[in-house]
Write a protein that holds these residues in place. Structure first.
Motif, PDB file in Angstrom:
ATOM      1  N   GLU A  24       0.860  -1.181   0.000  1.00 12.18           N
ATOM      2  CA  GLU A  24       0.000   0.000   0.000  1.00 12.18           C
ATOM      3  C   GLU A  24       0.897   1.232   0.000  1.00 12.18           C
ATOM      4  O   GLU A  24       1.883   1.286   0.733  1.00 12.18           O
ATOM      5  N   VAL A  25       0.547   2.192  -0.832  1.00 15.81           N
ATOM      6  CA  VAL A  25       1.335   3.418  -0.878  1.00 15.81           C
ATOM      7  C   VAL A  25       0.392   4.597  -0.658  1.00 15.81           C
ATOM      8  O   VAL A  25      -0.655   4.703  -1.306  1.00 15.81           O
TER       9      VAL A  25
ATOM     10  N   ALA B 191      12.381  -3.726   3.181  1.00 20.85           N
ATOM     11  CA  ALA B 191      12.434  -2.315   3.569  1.00 20.85           C
ATOM     12  C   ALA B 191      12.328  -2.173   5.085  1.00 20.85           C
ATOM     13  O   ALA B 191      11.575  -2.888   5.729  1.00 20.85           O
ATOM     14  N   SER B 192      13.092  -1.248   5.634  1.00 19.62           N
ATOM     15  CA  SER B 192      13.013  -1.069   7.079  1.00 19.62           C
ATOM     16  C   SER B 192      12.693   0.380   7.416  1.00 19.62           C
ATOM     17  O   SER B 192      12.965   1.293   6.648  1.00 19.62           O
TER      18      SER B 192
ATOM     19  N   CYS C 192       8.897   6.314   2.715  1.00 19.19           N
ATOM     20  CA  CYS C 192       9.364   5.592   3.902  1.00 19.19           C
ATOM     21  C   CYS C 192       8.266   4.646   4.342  1.00 19.19           C
ATOM     22  O   CYS C 192       7.105   4.793   3.964  1.00 19.19           O
ATOM     23  N   ILE C 193       8.663   3.701   5.140  1.00 16.32           N
ATOM     24  CA  ILE C 193       7.710   2.771   5.743  1.00 16.32           C
ATOM     25  C   ILE C 193       6.837   3.537   6.736  1.00 16.32           C
ATOM     26  O   ILE C 193       7.347   4.355   7.494  1.00 16.32           O
ATOM     27  N   ASP C 194       5.551   3.302   6.726  1.00 16.03           N
ATOM     28  CA  ASP C 194       4.695   3.931   7.726  1.00 16.03           C
ATOM     29  C   ASP C 194       4.897   3.213   9.059  1.00 16.03           C
ATOM     30  O   ASP C 194       4.581   2.023   9.188  1.00 16.03           O
ATOM     31  N   ILE C 195       5.412   3.953  10.037  1.00 22.06           N
ATOM     32  CA  ILE C 195       5.820   3.303  11.295  1.00 22.06           C
ATOM     33  C   ILE C 195       4.636   2.746  12.081  1.00 22.06           C
ATOM     34  O   ILE C 195       4.803   1.896  12.938  1.00 22.06           O
ATOM     35  N   LYS C 196       3.455   3.204  11.773  1.00 18.01           N
ATOM     36  CA  LYS C 196       2.299   2.755  12.550  1.00 18.01           C
ATOM     37  C   LYS C 196       1.583   1.573  11.891  1.00 18.01           C
ATOM     38  O   LYS C 196       1.216   0.621  12.560  1.00 18.01           O
ATOM     39  N   ASP C 197       1.374   1.674  10.621  1.00 16.72           N
ATOM     40  CA  ASP C 197       0.474   0.712   9.965  1.00 16.72           C
ATOM     41  C   ASP C 197       1.165  -0.383   9.165  1.00 16.72           C
ATOM     42  O   ASP C 197       0.523  -1.339   8.740  1.00 16.72           O
TER      43      ASP C 197
ATOM     44  N   ALA D 196       2.651  -6.976   4.953  1.00 20.66           N
ATOM     45  CA  ALA D 196       1.676  -6.050   4.373  1.00 20.66           C
ATOM     46  C   ALA D 196       2.235  -4.644   4.525  1.00 20.66           C
ATOM     47  O   ALA D 196       1.824  -3.860   5.365  1.00 20.66           O
ATOM     48  N   LEU D 197       3.221  -4.376   3.671  1.00 19.17           N
ATOM     49  CA  LEU D 197       3.950  -3.115   3.815  1.00 19.17           C
ATOM     50  C   LEU D 197       3.090  -1.918   3.442  1.00 19.17           C
ATOM     51  O   LEU D 197       2.270  -1.985   2.529  1.00 19.17           O
ATOM     52  N   VAL D 198       3.297  -0.842   4.193  1.00 19.06           N
ATOM     53  CA  VAL D 198       2.638   0.415   3.875  1.00 19.06           C
ATOM     54  C   VAL D 198       3.726   1.489   3.782  1.00 19.06           C
ATOM     55  O   VAL D 198       4.527   1.650   4.701  1.00 19.06           O
ATOM     56  N   PHE D 199       3.741   2.188   2.660  1.00 18.69           N
ATOM     57  CA  PHE D 199       4.714   3.264   2.465  1.00 18.69           C
ATOM     58  C   PHE D 199       4.011   4.616   2.442  1.00 18.69           C
ATOM     59  O   PHE D 199       2.894   4.734   1.940  1.00 18.69           O
TER      60      PHE D 199
END
Ligand code: ATP
Ligand code: MG
Length: 554
Positions: A470-471, A516-517, A531-536, A541-544
């Motif tokens: 998700e972006v 990705a970190s 950047c990676i969304d630190i919350k979600d 299930a990466l969220v950027f």
């Protein structure tokens, strides 16, 4: 720009002068937030200034919470403020203070003022206080309670403290000059009754000092040398000095004012930001569209970019409106140096290379950063089916369109030149597939088989060897440069940009991004910084978040 950056601002000039004259051994500053909201980019400027001065002049900077308004303050805010200052890279060491720690001392000094006939208990109500105060053109009138005896004042003030009176029944005022042209000197309030629970002192106190009284005295208690605040406090300075001169304080701090920073496309008052949060126009204080430090941190802005910003805009005496782009450019300038490169297709359309066999799986190596070899290499699977961004293809392009079109060639970034031979559409006429032939000699930027260079470059990912994520793409929270400028009957919220958040559920990302970190920054080539969304974000299930797009010209 550079000479601007190196020139000493008036505050630095003052400190240099004071140190040279031996007035102080070192510069002691403080950052004094009220814990009634999250810090924003304006505070960040003040933090960089105060902590920056301390480190430039071998001094120290205190973090002091000005917690004199129990109703609006909360430990949640205290904790967030500490986290924000730390994130910006500053350390107050053991110098963490609260104005509430000084309540007893401030109270004792109020008694001292009463005993010296410099303060009195006034029993005018709020309306009367306002009327008696006069205005810019009308001098104030003395309160009928102004000449109470010292004994009566001591007795009443003690009973105020004991909780015998209702809120608003009495206040303690300084006895200065009701005719002063400066309204702040017309017997300003020192204490008011507030029967509120304080997040640190609990129910111990029911009288609370006014900010204008607590502030200079807190500075003095902490031996602050240079007390730096924003311009709206200029007219309060005479009262600041009055407090210092009329009390047996252990030090004599001086107040200096600089212009509050305002920025285009933003509102920067905590009250308004609180409204956006409470009324759910945004998803909390740390919504990446918010100008709060927690918001921009989640958005992917870096502390370094904020430092750069503070340096670039400098310190001024005159009100300034800073263009939001200056901040964005600082973010780009820093991220360019640290971001890992990758390819991601946000709006995918399939591209099929007809002259590659089924199952072709070639690994192309590319560097993770154009200049930093230590960032290593990334591996790009190049396959028969790819995704490119729909915006990089046009069926009927104008002359100056240098990307892909029927019969035209384009370079796939880091890979080969392809030529569009056919397009496939669905029944609605939507393009579902772009067919191309690739030129196998063009890898690594080489010219085509017949020796031509191909100008246009587009990004891509392998269709069967990529990841989905998700972006979240952000644009400005407000659609106009000055959101406070609104027609009658509306407020800043009427200028909220309805499309400030666009969620792309299934963007196609280069495989290397699977690892990705959150502590890394990424440049999605030709798109922007992410950047990676630190919350979600979750490992599978990466969220950027989009931090900022690439400036034009990249
Ligand atoms: P707001 O108006 O957003 O509520 P504030 O000034 O009431 O902010 P404080 O917690 O009192 O918030 O601010 C702490 C420090 O940050 C003060 O020294 C203040 O001068 C400084 N500060 C706040 N806003 C700005 C700004 N826009 N530019 C520069 N400094 C600021
Ligand atoms: Mg304030």
């Amino acid at each position: 720009m550079s000479c601007l950056m190196e020139a000493k601002d008036f505050i630095r000039a003052q400190i240099v002068e004071d140190l040279a004259a031996g007035k102080h051994a070192k510069a002691i500053t403080r950052f004094p937030p009220e814990p009634n909201g999250y810090l924003h980019i304006g505070h960040a400027k003040s933090i960089c200034l105060n902590f920056g001065l301390a480190s430039d002049y071998n001094g120290r900077c205190h973090l002091r919470f000005d917690d004199t308004n129990p109703e609006t303050e909360d430990v949640e805010y205290v904790e967030s403020i500490k986290a924000d200052v730390r994130w910006l890279g500053f350390d107050w060491n053991e110098h963490l203070y609260f104005a509430s720690d000084y309540f007893q001392q401030l109270y004792d000094w109020a008694i001292y003022l009463i005993k010296n006939n410099k303060a009195y208990v006034c029993s005018l109500n709020e309306d009367e206080l306002r009327q008696y105060r006069g205005d810019f053109t009308t001098p104030g009138k003395e309160s009928p309670y102004r000449n109470r005896s010292i004994e009566e004042n001591l007795d009443l003030f003690n009973r105020m403290k004991l909780g015998e009176f209702a809120e608003g029944q009495h206040v303690l005022r300084a006895k200065i000059d009701m005719k002063s042209p400066n309204m702040n000197m017309r017997d300003p309030l020192l204490y008011r009754i507030r029967k509120a629970h304080h997040h640190r002192t609990g129910d111990k106190w029911c009288i609370y000092p006014m900010y204008d009284y607590a502030h200079p005295l807190s500075d003095a208690i902490e031996h602050v040398t240079h007390s730096i605040c924003t311009l709206e406090f200029q007219d309060h300075r005479p009262f600041y000095d009055w407090c210092i001169e009329n009390l047996p304080v252990p030090a004599h701090p001086k107040q200096y004012e600089f212009a509050r920073m305002n920025m285009t496309y933003l509102v920067m008052s905590k009250r308004k930001l609180l409204q956006l949060v409470k009324e759910k126009y945004v998803n909390g204080w740390d919504d990446p569209r918010m100008p709060t430090i927690s918001g921009i941190r989640r958005r992917g802005y870096t502390p370094e970019s904020i430092h750069l910003f503070a340096k670039r805009i400098g310190v001024a005496k005159a009100e300034s409106l800073i263009d939001y782009e200056i901040l964005e450019n600082c973010v780009r300038d820093h991220l360019d140096t640290v971001a890992y490169r990758a390819m991601a297709v946000l709006n995918p359309v399939k591209l099929v290379i007809t002259n590659l066999p089924e199952g072709h799986h070639e690994i192309i190596e590319s560097s993770a950063h154009p200049k930093k070899v230590e960032y290593g290499k990334r591996q790009l699977p190049f396959t028969k089916e790819l995704y490119i961004d729909a915006a990089d293809f046009m069926e009927n392009p104008p002359e100056d369109f240098f990307r892909l079109a029927p019969g035209k060639e384009v370079r796939l970034r880091n890979a080969y030149v392809v030529k569009c031979t056919e397009i496939i559409k669905d029944v609605q006429g939507k393009i579902t597939e772009i067919r191309c032939e690739y030129d196998s000699v063009t890898l690594g930027g080489k010219p085509t088989r017949d020796g031509r260079k191909v100008k246009g470059i587009i990004h891509w990912v392998s269709a069967n060897d990529c990841i989905e994520a998700e972006v979240r793409v952000y644009s400005r929270l407000f659609s106009v440069a000055d959101p406070e400028d609104t027609p009658e009957g509306t407020d800043f919220k009427s200028h909220l940009n309805p499309s400030s958040l666009k969620i792309i559920q299934k963007a196609k990302l280069e495989k290397s991004l699977a690892a990705a970190s959150a502590d890394r920054r990424y440049q999605f080539e030709r798109v922007g910084y992410f950047c990676i969304d630190i919350k979600d974000s979750k490992p599978n299930a990466l969220v950027f978040n989009m931090t900022v797009d690439l400036a034009t010209g990249h």
